[in-house]
Scaffold this motif. Structure first.
Motif, PDB file in Angstrom:
ATOM      1  N   LEU A  64      -1.463 -12.111  -4.621  1.00 21.00           N
ATOM      2  CA  LEU A  64      -1.732 -11.341  -3.640  1.00 21.00           C
ATOM      3  C   LEU A  64      -2.968 -10.965  -3.424  1.00 21.00           C
ATOM      4  CD1 LEU A  64      -0.884  -8.338  -6.988  1.00 21.00           C
ATOM      5  CD2 LEU A  64       0.460  -8.246  -4.666  1.00 21.00           C
ATOM      6  N   LYS A  65      -2.123 -10.515  -2.258  1.00 24.21           N
ATOM      7  CA  LYS A  65      -3.744 -10.247  -0.699  1.00 24.21           C
ATOM      8  C   LYS A  65      -3.893  -9.106  -0.915  1.00 24.21           C
ATOM      9  CE  LYS A  65      -1.157 -14.414   0.855  1.00 24.21           C
ATOM     10  NZ  LYS A  65      -0.407 -14.390   2.548  1.00 24.21           N
ATOM     11  N   PRO A  66      -5.139  -8.658  -0.112  1.00 24.46           N
ATOM     12  CA  PRO A  66      -5.578  -7.000   0.600  1.00 24.46           C
ATOM     13  C   PRO A  66      -4.777  -6.437   1.708  1.00 24.46           C
ATOM     14  CG  PRO A  66      -7.727  -8.689   0.389  1.00 24.46           C
ATOM     15  CD  PRO A  66      -6.303  -9.674   0.557  1.00 24.46           C
ATOM     16  N   GLU A  67      -3.587  -7.212   2.018  1.00 23.61           N
ATOM     17  CA  GLU A  67      -2.954  -7.064   3.105  1.00 23.61           C
ATOM     18  C   GLU A  67      -1.555  -6.221   1.904  1.00 23.61           C
ATOM     19  OE1 GLU A  67      -4.544  -9.642   3.579  1.00 23.61           O
ATOM     20  OE2 GLU A  67      -3.006 -11.325   4.526  1.00 23.61           O
ATOM     21  N   ASP A  68      -1.577  -6.920   0.908  1.00 26.88           N
ATOM     22  CA  ASP A  68      -0.533  -6.115   0.377  1.00 26.88           C
ATOM     23  C   ASP A  68      -0.829  -4.609  -0.317  1.00 26.88           C
ATOM     24  OD1 ASP A  68      -0.516  -9.203  -0.976  1.00 26.88           O
ATOM     25  OD2 ASP A  68       1.184  -8.718   0.436  1.00 26.88           O
ATOM     26  N   THR A  69      -1.766  -4.081  -0.671  1.00 28.48           N
ATOM     27  CA  THR A  69      -1.675  -3.366  -0.027  1.00 28.48           C
ATOM     28  C   THR A  69      -1.604  -1.784   0.196  1.00 28.48           C
ATOM     29  OG1 THR A  69      -4.665  -3.716  -1.141  1.00 28.48           O
ATOM     30  CG2 THR A  69      -4.112  -0.918  -0.051  1.00 28.48           C
ATOM     31  N   ALA A  70      -1.239  -0.908  -0.716  1.00 31.74           N
ATOM     32  CA  ALA A  70       0.021   0.111  -0.102  1.00 31.74           C
ATOM     33  C   ALA A  70       0.591   0.574  -0.767  1.00 31.74           C
ATOM     34  CB  ALA A  70       1.545  -0.777   0.837  1.00 31.74           C
ATOM     35  N   VAL A  71       1.563   1.981  -0.875  1.00 31.33           N
ATOM     36  CA  VAL A  71       2.331   2.334  -2.022  1.00 31.33           C
ATOM     37  C   VAL A  71       3.700   2.180  -1.550  1.00 31.33           C
ATOM     38  CG1 VAL A  71       3.232   5.064  -2.214  1.00 31.33           C
ATOM     39  CG2 VAL A  71       0.603   4.725  -1.286  1.00 31.33           C
ATOM     40  N   TYR A  72       3.989   1.617  -2.644  1.00 32.55           N
ATOM     41  CA  TYR A  72       5.542   0.428  -2.939  1.00 32.55           C
ATOM     42  C   TYR A  72       6.456   1.623  -3.416  1.00 32.55           C
ATOM     43  CZ  TYR A  72       3.159  -3.475  -2.072  1.00 32.55           C
ATOM     44  OH  TYR A  72       2.629  -4.498  -1.332  1.00 32.55           O
ATOM     45  N   PHE A  73       7.337   1.500  -2.596  1.00 30.56           N
ATOM     46  CA  PHE A  73       9.045   3.210  -3.347  1.00 30.56           C
ATOM     47  C   PHE A  73      10.066   2.032  -3.596  1.00 30.56           C
ATOM     48  CE2 PHE A  73       6.664   6.785  -1.407  1.00 30.56           C
ATOM     49  CZ  PHE A  73       5.565   6.258  -0.956  1.00 30.56           C
ATOM     50  N   CYS A  74      10.509   2.338  -4.308  1.00 24.94           N
ATOM     51  CA  CYS A  74      12.187   2.196  -4.844  1.00 24.94           C
ATOM     52  C   CYS A  74      12.981   2.304  -4.317  1.00 24.94           C
ATOM     53  CB  CYS A  74      12.012   2.104  -6.582  1.00 24.94           C
ATOM     54  SG  CYS A  74      13.671   1.637  -7.219  1.00 24.94           S
ATOM     55  N   TYR A  75      14.038   1.664  -3.684  1.00 25.92           N
ATOM     56  CA  TYR A  75      15.279   2.398  -3.024  1.00 25.92           C
ATOM     57  C   TYR A  75      16.580   2.280  -3.112  1.00 25.92           C
ATOM     58  CZ  TYR A  75      17.639   4.004   1.311  1.00 25.92           C
ATOM     59  OH  TYR A  75      18.650   3.940   2.210  1.00 25.92           O
ATOM     60  N   ALA A  76      17.088   3.659  -3.652  1.00 23.41           N
ATOM     61  CA  ALA A  76      18.895   2.941  -4.118  1.00 23.41           C
ATOM     62  C   ALA A  76      19.607   3.235  -3.188  1.00 23.41           C
ATOM     63  CB  ALA A  76      18.697   3.708  -5.368  1.00 23.41           C
ATOM     64  N   LEU A  77      20.504   2.541  -2.457  1.00 18.65           N
ATOM     65  CA  LEU A  77      21.885   2.511  -1.173  1.00 18.65           C
ATOM     66  C   LEU A  77      22.482   2.353  -2.542  1.00 18.65           C
ATOM     67  CD1 LEU A  77      22.223   2.982   0.648  1.00 18.65           C
ATOM     68  CD2 LEU A  77      22.209   0.649   1.582  1.00 18.65           C
ATOM     69  N   GLY A  78      23.628   2.972  -1.918  1.00 16.31           N
ATOM     70  CA  GLY A  78      24.787   2.876  -3.204  1.00 16.31           C
ATOM     71  C   GLY A  78      27.051   3.480  -2.133  1.00 16.31           C
ATOM     72  N   PRO A  79      27.049   3.245  -2.734  1.00 19.14           N
ATOM     73  CA  PRO A  79      28.596   4.083  -2.033  1.00 19.14           C
ATOM     74  C   PRO A  79      29.070   5.004  -1.039  1.00 19.14           C
ATOM     75  CG  PRO A  79      29.056   3.532  -3.770  1.00 19.14           C
ATOM     76  CD  PRO A  79      27.809   3.657  -3.713  1.00 19.14           C
ATOM     77  N   TYR A  80      29.014   5.611  -0.081  1.00 21.91           N
ATOM     78  CA  TYR A  80      29.664   6.894   0.950  1.00 21.91           C
ATOM     79  C   TYR A  80      28.167   6.555   1.467  1.00 21.91           C
ATOM     80  CZ  TYR A  80      33.333   6.537  -2.061  1.00 21.91           C
ATOM     81  OH  TYR A  80      34.429   5.901  -2.206  1.00 21.91           O
ATOM     82  N   GLY A  81      27.034   5.726   2.103  1.00 25.14           N
ATOM     83  CA  GLY A  81      26.305   5.879   2.293  1.00 25.14           C
ATOM     84  C   GLY A  81      24.749   6.864   1.248  1.00 25.14           C
ATOM     85  N   ARG A  82      25.012   6.546   0.562  1.00 26.34           N
ATOM     86  CA  ARG A  82      24.240   7.480  -0.961  1.00 26.34           C
ATOM     87  C   ARG A  82      23.042   6.962  -1.051  1.00 26.34           C
ATOM     88  NH1 ARG A  82      29.368   8.089  -4.402  1.00 26.34           N
ATOM     89  NH2 ARG A  82      30.478  10.226  -4.000  1.00 26.34           N
ATOM     90  N   GLN A  83      21.661   7.340  -0.992  1.00 25.71           N
ATOM     91  CA  GLN A  83      20.683   6.870  -0.857  1.00 25.71           C
ATOM     92  C   GLN A  83      19.161   8.012  -1.665  1.00 25.71           C
ATOM     93  OE1 GLN A  83      18.542   6.075   2.852  1.00 25.71           O
ATOM     94  NE2 GLN A  83      20.132   7.331   4.103  1.00 25.71           N
ATOM     95  N   TYR A  84      18.314   6.970  -2.199  1.00 25.00           N
ATOM     96  CA  TYR A  84      17.607   8.039  -3.218  1.00 25.00           C
ATOM     97  C   TYR A  84      16.586   6.809  -3.015  1.00 25.00           C
ATOM     98  CZ  TYR A  84      21.944   9.373  -5.377  1.00 25.00           C
ATOM     99  OH  TYR A  84      23.387   9.633  -5.160  1.00 25.00           O
ATOM    100  N   TRP A  85      15.412   7.898  -3.293  1.00 31.15           N
ATOM    101  CA  TRP A  85      14.240   7.805  -3.305  1.00 31.15           C
ATOM    102  C   TRP A  85      13.070   7.639  -4.435  1.00 31.15           C
ATOM    103  CZ3 TRP A  85      11.531   4.099   0.386  1.00 31.15           C
ATOM    104  CH2 TRP A  85      12.724   4.011   1.895  1.00 31.15           C
TER     105      TRP A  85
END
Length: 117
Positions: free
Chosen positions: A86-107
């Motif tokens: 890991l590097k200092p530039e990896d500092t961030a908030v990390y989000f999980c994102y799901a993309l599914g059928p018919y454009g369904r998406q969740y964060w």
């Protein structure tokens, strides 16, 4: 109720590793392409890694290639992001994102990673 719950973030020193986890519920996980995004302070949210639903093929941003590994466990409805060197530039908030059928998406709501001495 759909939920994506990230965990595993924290404060680490440069060169160390972290493994992020994302627990999914409320949808048919195996039918979804799963992704990790991150958002650093003052920057736009960016795609870090993707794992596809059928053959588990993966894609990475240039900054993640060679250091991060995304994986999934369809039986447990989990997706992971192993982050090494890991590097200092990896500092961030990390989000999980799901993309599914018919454009369904969740964060998910995110987990914070800080890389600093």
């Amino acid at each position: 109720q759909v939920q994506l719950v990230e965990s595993g973030g924290g404060l680490v020193q440069p060169g160390e590793s972290l493994k992020l986890s994302c627990a999914a519920s409320g949808f048919t996980f195996e039918n979804y392409v799963m992704n990790w995004f991150r958002e650093a302070p003052g920057k736009e949210r960016e795609l870090v890694a993707t794992i596809h639903k059928i053959d588990d093929t993966t894609d990475y941003s240039d900054s993640a290639k060679g250091r991060f590994t995304i994986s999934r466990d369809n039986d447990a409805n989990m997706v992971y992001l192993q982050m090494n060197r890991l590097k200092p530039e990896d500092t961030a908030v990390y989000f999980c994102y799901a993309l599914g059928p018919y454009g369904r998406q969740y964060w998910g709501k995110g987990t914070a990673v800080t890389v600093s001495h």
